[in-house]
Design an enzyme around this catalytic site. Structure first.
Site, short mmCIF file in Angstrom:
data_model
loop_
_atom_site.label_atom_id
_atom_site.label_comp_id
_atom_site.label_asym_id
_atom_site.label_seq_id
_atom_site.Cartn_x
_atom_site.Cartn_y
_atom_site.Cartn_z
N GLU A 28 0.45 -1.95 -5.90
CA GLU A 28 -0.38 -3.07 -5.66
C GLU A 28 0.47 -4.38 -5.34
OE1 GLU A 28 -2.60 -3.73 -9.52
OE2 GLU A 28 -3.70 -1.88 -9.04
N GLU A 77 -4.42 5.18 -9.05
CA GLU A 77 -4.83 4.73 -10.19
C GLU A 77 -6.41 4.68 -10.62
OE1 GLU A 77 -1.62 1.45 -11.23
OE2 GLU A 77 -3.47 0.76 -12.32
C1 GAL Z 1 -3.34 -2.18 -12.51
C2 GAL Z 1 -2.05 -2.03 -12.45
C3 GAL Z 1 -1.68 -1.45 -13.68
C4 GAL Z 1 -2.41 -1.89 -14.90
C5 GAL Z 1 -3.58 -1.62 -14.65
C6 GAL Z 1 -4.52 -2.01 -15.96
O1 GAL Z 1 -4.03 -3.11 -11.54
O2 GAL Z 1 -1.56 -1.38 -11.35
O3 GAL Z 1 0.07 -1.65 -13.71
O4 GAL Z 1 -1.95 -3.35 -15.02
O5 GAL Z 1 -4.13 -2.34 -13.66
O6 GAL Z 1 -5.81 -1.82 -15.64
#
Ligand code: GAL
Length: 829
Positions: free
Chosen positions: A425, A501
């Site tokens: 990100e 993710e």
């Molecule tokens: C994402 C991020 C992670 C964590 C996650 C929580 O945007 O890459 O490190 O913060 O959100 O939902």
């Protein structure tokens, strides 16, 4: 884990106060003469003047053995940031160690290798500054030779200065990874000295290409010979070769060798197979260095038609992202704790790991090599643009190239590693010229290793596709945009996409709130395990990802955020609000994450079984919630079941509530996921019934091909009566490092688990081990992880004991007011 030879030939040495341990965890690919340098350090957490000087009085400093995480001892306090765990992760900490190197070793190359120190390490030897490394996640070696006093006392001092607001999660603090002392001849194989690839694998034969670096720090040119022997997993020699060469004074060179091996056993998911390359460097008949490199033989391929192929077979990622802490143990690296984490993940059906958002410990890669789990090795969470005021962006310009190259050099022999991730990100994805930096980092990766593709976890859409950033990595990861997988490929047919993710569903183990909550936070700071998101705005139930993946055959699969709960980032409690100046303490005492299907102690939450139902094939069935709803008799309780079988029948007190068929009977869950179905979303991944509560039991029976294939029953528990202790291993190594994880359950007199029990359990540990940590998975508990007591949470807590170095038995007694106590014994060998 490797066992190293202690004596090496003509150059046998001894070091008076150093313990030459045979067991160097995380030391893959390191020279034979490395020795454990973890013992007898002194520690003080303070900003201390002149603490690097030789005559500094450290007599009252705390004696510690590395790996050491100073912040895990706590105490939790809301003067620290809840985002980083509410623990003292910042400040200055000093480590000192006195050691002697024999006079007879004069002329040798002496260095110290840190697998990682958190963070901003500055290293001094005998009062002289000898090196530094800001990034806490990267390993580094520092040459001591120039400043060593041979035959008398030496003192190495390490100053660490992790900053507040430098991380988005709990990073720990201290020399939290292993440290080795390395003694080499002037002609030797240096750090990360081999690079092994297997470019041609046909008909069971493989070409093993070995590039070995040789270094000469001496003033004379020398003729050398390098012999490389490959042994299979049983230690049989399967190939060997010799090369002769010469090394100029003060020079380095690489020698390439190819060894053909036949009847190759491939490394695969769940089927690890490791070969070892033994390199022996000689001058004449004298061995001057020996070096071992474990490696695997496997092919990886990514294409737009099939996605990811491992050994020619299509594999979809059933992956998890993981931060690096080991729960109640903190970040201090421990091989067994790492192995247990990944074994629990594997039992959920995990075949892939993304090391979010930094280079993992060497132990983690060793474990993934050994268990057969593929890995995305990730370098950074920030590039030039920061996410937190004191993040890596402050060091990016000066250090990113070295950090990235070192990560790849360190990790490129691991068969488990299949991609290099250059960022998570990263905010540059919104910038028009962000592609330049992407290309630069991508090129570095290919320069160090052209056998693996690169990736980034993007979280903007369509920005990185419009500004072409995404064109400068090989594989596109999308964080939290499941419905874009197909869209991206339609718009960019050359792209290969996966969910880097996913989900970010939150929950607290064994906790159920009725009516089922969807967005509302709860006064207890817990999140219900009905698992229909009380997460951040981008979160969605796992079901939505499953559905999206089914609809986009071109996606490589997913990496769930996260596999284990981790310390810090207690979303949805605490905030992302800038008005808090980066502090997340609005909802104190929430201090650890709620995201994972497994809690901080490694106990499965209900969601673990939802993933298992999707990712495993051995018949399983799960039912929730618990069945202790005193005072709610007659009220309707939603009952969910997760299975990988075709249908499930629910029985309440023996009476059938009917069969539900997977794929035909849907469960409505609220969803607000942007881009997806808003309002009520019908999931086929959960079966459900509404049942009027009456105490007794609920039982689910799963059927496959019409036959009973799996059963689970939950009974209403009476009041707490006794304690049950279950050790994951009742025999461990007497090496001062090995751990036994003991689950404590509070049971009623009939042996049923009491699902709401929160009894305080006291521990007495005697014999050949000590308490390493306790925990219970409650994200709001401020009790110490080091106390000899723990309250149960939803009926359970965890005790971790560590072996001493002398063999014997560890006796563990757990007692609690009003409960029958229990004792177990762990053997150490
Ligand atoms: C994402 C991020 C992670 C964590 C996650 C929580 O945007 O890459 O490190 O913060 O959100 O939902």
């Amino acid at each position: 884990m490797r066992f190293l030879k202690l004596n090496f030939i003509l150059l046998t040495f001894s070091i008076s106060i150093l313990c030459l341990s045979c067991h160097t965890e995380g030391a893959s690919s390191n020279p034979i003469a490395d020795s454990d340098f973890n013992k007898d350090w002194l520690f003080q957490k303070d900003s201390i003047a002149n603490a690097e000087t030789v005559n500094f009085d450290d007599s009252d400093w705390q004696k510690v053995t590395l790996p050491h995480d100073w912040s895990i001892d706590g105490p939790f306090d809301n003067k620290y940031n809840a985002r980083t765990g509410g623990l003292p992760v910042h400040g200055i900490g000093w480590y000192r160690k006195h050691f002697t190197i024999e006079k007879g070793l004069e002329g040798k190359q002496i260095s110290v290798e840190f697998d990682g120190a958190m963070s901003n390490a500055k290293v001094y030897l005998n009062g002289e500054y000898i090196g530094e490394r800001p990034y806490g996640y990267i390993g580094f070696e520092i040459d001591l030779t120039k400043h060593i006093n041979f035959g008398s006392d030496n003192v190495i001092a390490v100053r660490l200065a992790p900053e507040d607001l430098s991380m988005r999660w709990y990073a720990g603090a201290g020399i939290y990874r292993n440290v080795r002392l390395k003694i080499n001849n002037s002609i030797h194989i240096p750090q990360w000295g081999t690079y092994i690839t297997t470019p041609n694998i046909t008909n069971g034969n493989a070409d093993v290409n070995i590039e070995t670096k040789l270094k000469n720090t001496g003033a004379n040119r020398s003729e050398v010979s390098l012999s490389t022997v490959i042994k299979d997993a049983n230690g049989n020699i399967v190939g060997e070769t010799d090369s002769n060469d010469s090394l100029d004074a003060n020079s380095e060179k690489a020698i390439s060798q190819i060894i053909k091996i036949s009847n190759v056993t491939l490394w695969d998911i769940n089927k690890s197979y490791l070969y070892t390359a033994h390199s022996t460097l000689k001058i004449g008949n004298d061995i001057v260095d020996e070096y071992e490199t474990p490696f695997g033989v496997r092919t990886i391929e990514f294409n737009t038609k099939d996605g990811f192929l491992l050994n020619g077979k299509k594999v979809r990622f059933n992956g998890v992202c993981m931060h690096h802490d080991l729960g109640p143990l903190g970040t201090g690296v421990n091989y067994r704790a790492t192995e247990r984490q990944m074994q629990i993940m594997q039992s959920m059906g995990v075949n892939a790991l993304r090391t979010s958002h930094n280079p993992p410990s060497p132990e983690m890669l060793e474990v993934c090599d050994k268990l057969g789990i593929v890995v995305i090795d990730e370098a950074f969470d920030e590039w030039k643009i920061g996410k937190v005021p004191n993040g890596y962006h402050k060091y990016f310009d000066d250090w990113h190239e070295k950090d990235l190259r070192d990560m790849i050099k360190r990790d490129r022999n691991h068969p488990s590693v299949i991609m290099w991730s250059i960022g998570n990100e990263i905010l540059e994805q919104g910038r028009k010229d962000g592609w330049k930096l992407t290309k630069h980092l991508n090129d570095i990766c290919h320069d160090e290793d052209d056998t693996r593709p690169t990736t980034v976890g993007f979280n903007y859409y369509p920005a990185p596709f419009v500004n072409k950033l995404a064109n400068h990595v090989d594989i596109v990861g999308m964080n939290y945009w499941p419905t874009t997988y197909s869209k991206i490929v339609e718009e960019n047919p050359e792209m290969i996409v996966y969910g880097s993710e996913t989900s970010s569903q939150t929950s607290s183990r064994g906790v159920y709130h009725l009516p089922i909550e969807f967005k509302e936070k709860h006064e207890t700071n817990h999140v219900s395990s009905y698992d229909v998101t009380v997460g951040p705005p981008w979160a969605y139930a796992p079901d939505i990802e499953f559905d999206a993946l089914e609809q986009s055959s071109n996606s490589l699969g997913e990496f769930v955020w996260t596999g284990f709960d981790y310390l810090g980032e207690p979303t949805p409690y605490g905030g992302r609000d800038n008005s808090t100046n980066g502090y997340w303490n609005d909802d104190w005492p929430s201090r650890s994450s709620y995201f994972a299907p497994v809690d901080l102690c490694g106990f499965p939450k209900d969601r673990y079984y939802l993933y298992q139902s999707q990712w495993t094939t051995k018949p399983m069935v799960h039912v929730l919630p618990h069945w202790n709803w005193e005072g709610q008799e007659g009220k309707t309780i939603p009952v969910y079941s997760y299975t990988n079988c075709e249908e499930v029948e629910l029985f309440v007190n023996g009476k059938s509530f009917g069969k539900k068929v997977k794929g035909k009977d849907f469960t409505e869950i609220p969803s607000e996921y942007h881009e997806f179905e808003k309002g009520m979303y019908k999931t086929k991944y959960r079966l459900s019934w509404n049942v009027p509560y009456q105490p007794g039991s609920i039982k689910v029976v799963a059927y496959k091909d019409g036959k009973e294939a799996a059963i689970k029953e939950i009974k209403t528990a009476e009041k707490p009566s006794k304690i049950k202790l279950e050790a994951d291993r009742s025999e461990i190594s007497a090496d001062g490092k090995d751990l036994s994880f003991i689950t404590i359950s509070v049971l009623d007199e009939n042996g049923n688990i009491c699902p709401k029990a929160d009894n305080l359990i006291n521990f007495k540990i005697e014999g050949a081990g000590t308490l390493a940590a306790v925990g219970n998975g409650d994200q709001t508990s401020l009790a110490s992880f080091r106390a000899p007591e723990r309250k149960a949470f939803s009926g359970k807590c965890l005790l971790i004991v560590k072996s001493d170095e002398s063999a014997g038995a560890i006796s563990i007694t757990a007692s609690s007011a009003g409960l029958t106590q229990e004792t177990i014994s762990i053997l150490t060998k």
